[in-house]
Structures are given as structure tokens and as C-alpha cells.
Design an enzyme around this catalytic site. Structure first.
Site, PDB file in Angstrom:
ATOM      1  CG  HIS A 211       1.949  -2.008   1.883  1.00  0.00           C
ATOM      2  ND1 HIS A 211       1.902  -2.297   3.228  1.00  0.00           N
ATOM      3  CD2 HIS A 211       2.936  -2.761   1.358  1.00  0.00           C
ATOM      4  CE1 HIS A 211       2.829  -3.199   3.490  1.00  0.00           C
ATOM      5  NE2 HIS A 211       3.472  -3.480   2.396  1.00  0.00           N
TER       6      HIS A 211
ATOM      7  CG  ASP B 154       3.975  -4.682  -2.011  1.00  0.00           C
ATOM      8  OD1 ASP B 154       5.209  -4.853  -2.033  1.00  0.00           O
ATOM      9  OD2 ASP B 154       3.251  -5.122  -1.097  1.00  0.00           O
TER      10      ASP B 154
ATOM     11  CG  HIS C 250       5.457  -4.890   6.812  1.00  0.00           C
ATOM     12  ND1 HIS C 250       4.707  -6.019   6.594  1.00  0.00           N
ATOM     13  CD2 HIS C 250       5.791  -4.419   5.588  1.00  0.00           C
ATOM     14  CE1 HIS C 250       4.597  -6.233   5.284  1.00  0.00           C
ATOM     15  NE2 HIS C 250       5.247  -5.275   4.647  1.00  0.00           N
TER      16      HIS C 250
ATOM     17  NE  ARG D 141     -15.479   4.016  22.810  1.00  0.00           N
ATOM     18  CZ  ARG D 141     -16.412   3.140  22.425  1.00  0.00           C
ATOM     19  NH1 ARG D 141     -16.064   1.970  21.902  1.00  0.00           N
ATOM     20  NH2 ARG D 141     -17.681   3.427  22.579  1.00  0.00           N
TER      21      ARG D 141
ATOM     22  CD  GLU E 247       7.765  -4.122   2.074  1.00  0.00           C
ATOM     23  OE1 GLU E 247       7.986  -4.685   0.991  1.00  0.00           O
ATOM     24  OE2 GLU E 247       6.627  -3.786   2.433  1.00  0.00           O
TER      25      GLU E 247
ATOM     26  CB  ILE F 190      -1.964 -10.893   0.550  1.00  0.00           C
ATOM     27  CG1 ILE F 190      -3.425 -11.350   0.607  1.00  0.00           C
ATOM     28  CG2 ILE F 190      -1.716 -10.170  -0.774  1.00  0.00           C
ATOM     29  CD1 ILE F 190      -4.425 -10.217   0.431  1.00  0.00           C
ATOM     30  CB  ALA F 191       3.201 -13.090  -1.040  1.00  0.00           C
ATOM     31  N   GLY F 192       2.504  -9.517  -1.569  1.00  0.00           N
ATOM     32  CA  GLY F 192       2.649  -8.528  -2.628  1.00  0.00           C
ATOM     33  C   GLY F 192       1.536  -8.720  -3.647  1.00  0.00           C
TER      34      GLY F 192
END
Ligand SMILES: [Zn+2]
Length: 384
Positions: A210, A268, A189, A221, A123, A305-307
């Protein structure tokens, strides 16, 4: 009749449906044909038996990380998730220096050869600076196919997946290269548009990393990558079902659009999975876990947020009790779909004769009561 275990009385979730008072017979580490007249070894009345869970995106657990670069730490993470029902897992790395990642890959490749892991998921570092989440921005780089190739080679055949942002220079070429080498190209990402994402899928991308997290939101739109990844039947979408990353309503929307056969629940998870609140490393960064939510503690991405600290037994329970999914759909998202994605459906992912005896026993409230991997109890059910 030695070495034969007969589990009986449970609700057994098979690909064809739920069998009330069904039985699972295990012999030589595999699921064997059941003989109804045979006496049960273990009466699991009131319980569920589901296939062992398959996690295609996990960074660590039990205080340990796959990025640490040692087999010892990796095995701690593996044991932690196995005790929560994940009998097959792909180890995920985080963005790092290419030489560091190559060193980590060599260690994880050995564990893959031993059968402890189902491979490696890279990742980063070929992801978007606009959507880097918990990844270190200064280590990001464009997906130069030569660099992508270097990482794949460093994994000695164990590279199973790579998450990249296809809109970056070299992105589409890298997707093609991964597909040619049998490595799953995952879109994530990313700051990609709807159109550019469809191009990446045409080039060979088959996974959404994710979905919803670390990518542009779904706008009426400007549907962005989310709509493209949900609508294309070639794509499996990863969802983090921890109640923090996704609202249950959004998770249900994804199921309604993609169908239950194209969703894979992932954790994750980082090192704090299966542990208490506190400070933990994530690759080169520090993460603070408070009330079970992991956030980067300092630096330019502080607060991201880290995993997660999720384990898949919790994801299963949430799926049924909070998200309102049928048990069979939860089994698809946790076992059958990720197994098929990894090309391992002939061995794991469902309770069928001849497959590995990887199974999870849940009690009547969907809490984990037992885990068997290759015929051996890792968590033995305590049944009165
Ligand atoms: Zn991740």
C-alpha cells in the site's frame, strides 16, 4: 456442444482493446474459441465483461478474518470477496506471535492446496514500530532471517508474499532469503530512506505494500521510499483505492510515474468488508467501523486506520468514475498486473482462450452485475 456458455453483446475488455458487441465463450471452466454463428446463451448488451479481479492483499470480509485460524472463517471471507468479483486472492495475516502465525499459515496453506486461495501474504511482524499502523507494537520484531524462514516453512509452499521494513537489522538479508525461496519481498510499514529502499529493491524486493500508507511522505528534499518504489521498473506498487487511504490526485500521480502496468489495486480489507458499521476483530485487536471507515478501537494504536472495508468492484468503479482512468488501465490494475505478479498470468488475469473462465459482468454504470469463476456463476446476471 453441451456445457457451452456463450455470452454476447457486451463490451468485452481484452488485452488488445475493448471489443464492442463482443462475445466470450466458456467451456469446461475455461475460455474457449468463439464461433460467431453460434447462438448466444446470454445477451449482455449494455454490459461490460472484464477479467475476474485478483487481490494480493486482503485480510478478511463478511465478518470473518484470515487471522482467525479456522478454515470456516477463511471461507466466509473468500465467498464474500468472490461475490464482489475477486476470483483470485492471497490471504493476508497481521502481526502476531510467530507460533500463532505458523498455526494460521497451516490452515491457509490447506485452502491454497485446495485452490480456494492463491497463497499467503505475511504482513508483519517484521515491520517498523514507527510505521506500524494498526499492527500491535509489542509484537513487532526485527527480521531475523531464521524467523523469516520459520514462517515461510510453516506455510508449506503457500507463502507468496511478505511485507517487511528493509531498514531493520536483518532486513536486506531477509529480502534476499525471500527472493531465493520464490516469495515476493514487499517493502511496507517502513521508515526507510530513498537510498535504503533502492538497496532493498536491488536485494530482490518487488512490491510496495500500500504505497503512500504506513511509510514516510514524499518530500522534495527527502524523496523517501515512495519515490524509489515508483521509479524502479522492477517494482509493482499496491494502491488502496477506497477514497479514504489515497486522494484521487495522488493515485493519478502514482499511475503517471509508474505506468499502468506496475500498479496493483488491493483492498487491504478487514472483516467488515461487505458488512455494516459496527465492531469487528482484526487479529487480536478490535476495530470500529463508522461510515465505512475502519479504525482501531482501543490500545496504543487507537484511531489508526485499520485496513479498509473495500471490495474490488467498488475499486473498479472508483477508478473509472472518480479517478478518470481508462477502463483498460483499471483492468490492468485489478486483474492483469496482480496475476502477473503472482506468476499466474498463464491462467488468470485476462480474457484469453485457454485461461480460467473467471470474469466479472458490470452494468452500464460500472456496478457489479455478475461473477463467474472457473465457468460457474457465483453471481448470475439478471438480464431482461
Ligand atoms: Zn494489510
Amino acid at each position: 456442444m453441451v456445457d457451452r456458455t456463450v455470452l454476447a453483446g457486451a463490451r468485452v475488455v481484452l488485452p488488445t482493446g475493448v471489443v464492442e458487441g463482443g462475445r466470450v465463450t466458456v467451456e469446461g471452466g475455461r475460455i474457449a474459441a468463439s464461433a460467431p454463428q453460434e447462438r448466444p446463451t446470454l445477451d449482455l448488451t449494455g454490459h461490460w465483461i472484464v477479467p475476474g479481479f485478483v487481490d494480493v492483499h486482503v485480510h478478511g470480509g463478511g465478518g470473518a478474518s484470515f487471522s482467525a485460524g479456522t478454515a470456516e472463517e477463511a471461507l466466509t471471507a473468500i465467498r464474500t470477496h468472490r461475490a464482489h468479483g475477486t476470483t483470485t486472492m492471497v490471504a493476508s495475516t497481521v502481526t502476531g506471535d510467530l507460533a500463532d502465525l505458523a498455526r494460521q499459515a497451516a490452515v491457509l496453506a490447506e485452502l491454497t492446496q485446495q485452490g480456494d486461495l492463491a497463497g499467503i501474504h505475511f504482513e508483519g511482524p517484521f515491520i517498523s514500530a514507527h510505521r506500524c499502523g494498526a499492527h500491535q507494537p509489542e509484537l513487532l520484531r526485527d527480521p531475523d532471517p531464521a524467523d523469516v524462514r520459520k514462517l515461510v516453512d510453516a506455510a508449506h509452499g503457500a507463502a507468496r508474499m511478505m511485507t517487511l521494513a528493509p531498514e531493520l537489522p536483518g532486513g536486506l538479508e531477509s529480502v534476499r532469503l525471500l527472493a531465493e525461496h520464490g516469495v515476493i519481498a514487499a517493502v511496507g510499514h517502513t521508515d526507510s530512506t530513498y537510498e535504503a529502499t533502492l538497496e532493498a529493491i536491488d536485494a530482490g524486493a518487488t512490491v510496495a505494500t500500500h504505497l503512500f500508507n504506513a511509510m514516510p511522505s514524499l518530500l522534495h528534499r527527502a524523496p523517501g521510499p515512495i519515490a524509489a518504489l515508483l521509479e524502479d521498473e522492477r517494482v509493482t506498487v499496491e494502491l488502496i483505492n477506497d477514497g479514504t487511504h489515497l486522494h484521487p490526485s495522488v493515485l493519478q500521480l502514482a499511475f503517471a510515474r509508474a505506468g499502468a502496468d506496475r500498479v496493483a489495486f488491493i483492498t487491504d480489507a478487514m472483516g467488515a468488508a461487505g458488512m455494516n458499521d459496527g465492531m469487528y476483530p482484526l487479529g487480536p485487536m478490535r476495530v470500529e467501523v463508522k461510515d465505512g471507515v475502519a479504525r482501531i478501537a482501543d490500545g496504543p494504536t487507537a484511531g489508526s486506520i485499520a485496513g479498509s472495508t473495500l471490495t474490488l468492484d467498488t475499486a473498479f468503479k472508483r477508478a473509472v468514475t472518480v479517478d478518470g482512468l481508462p477502463v483498460q488501465d483499471a483492468v490492468r490494475a485489478l486483474s492483469a498486473n496482480p496475476a502477473r505478479l503472482l506468476g499466474m498470468a498463464d491462467r488468470v488475469g485476462s480474457l484469453e482462450e485457454g485461461k480460467d473462465a473467471d470474469l466479472v459482468v458490470l452494468d452500464g454504470s460500472y456496478d457489479l452485475a455478475g461473477v463467474m469463476r472457473k465457468g460457474e456463476w457465483l453471481v448470475r446476471p439478471e438480464v431482461r
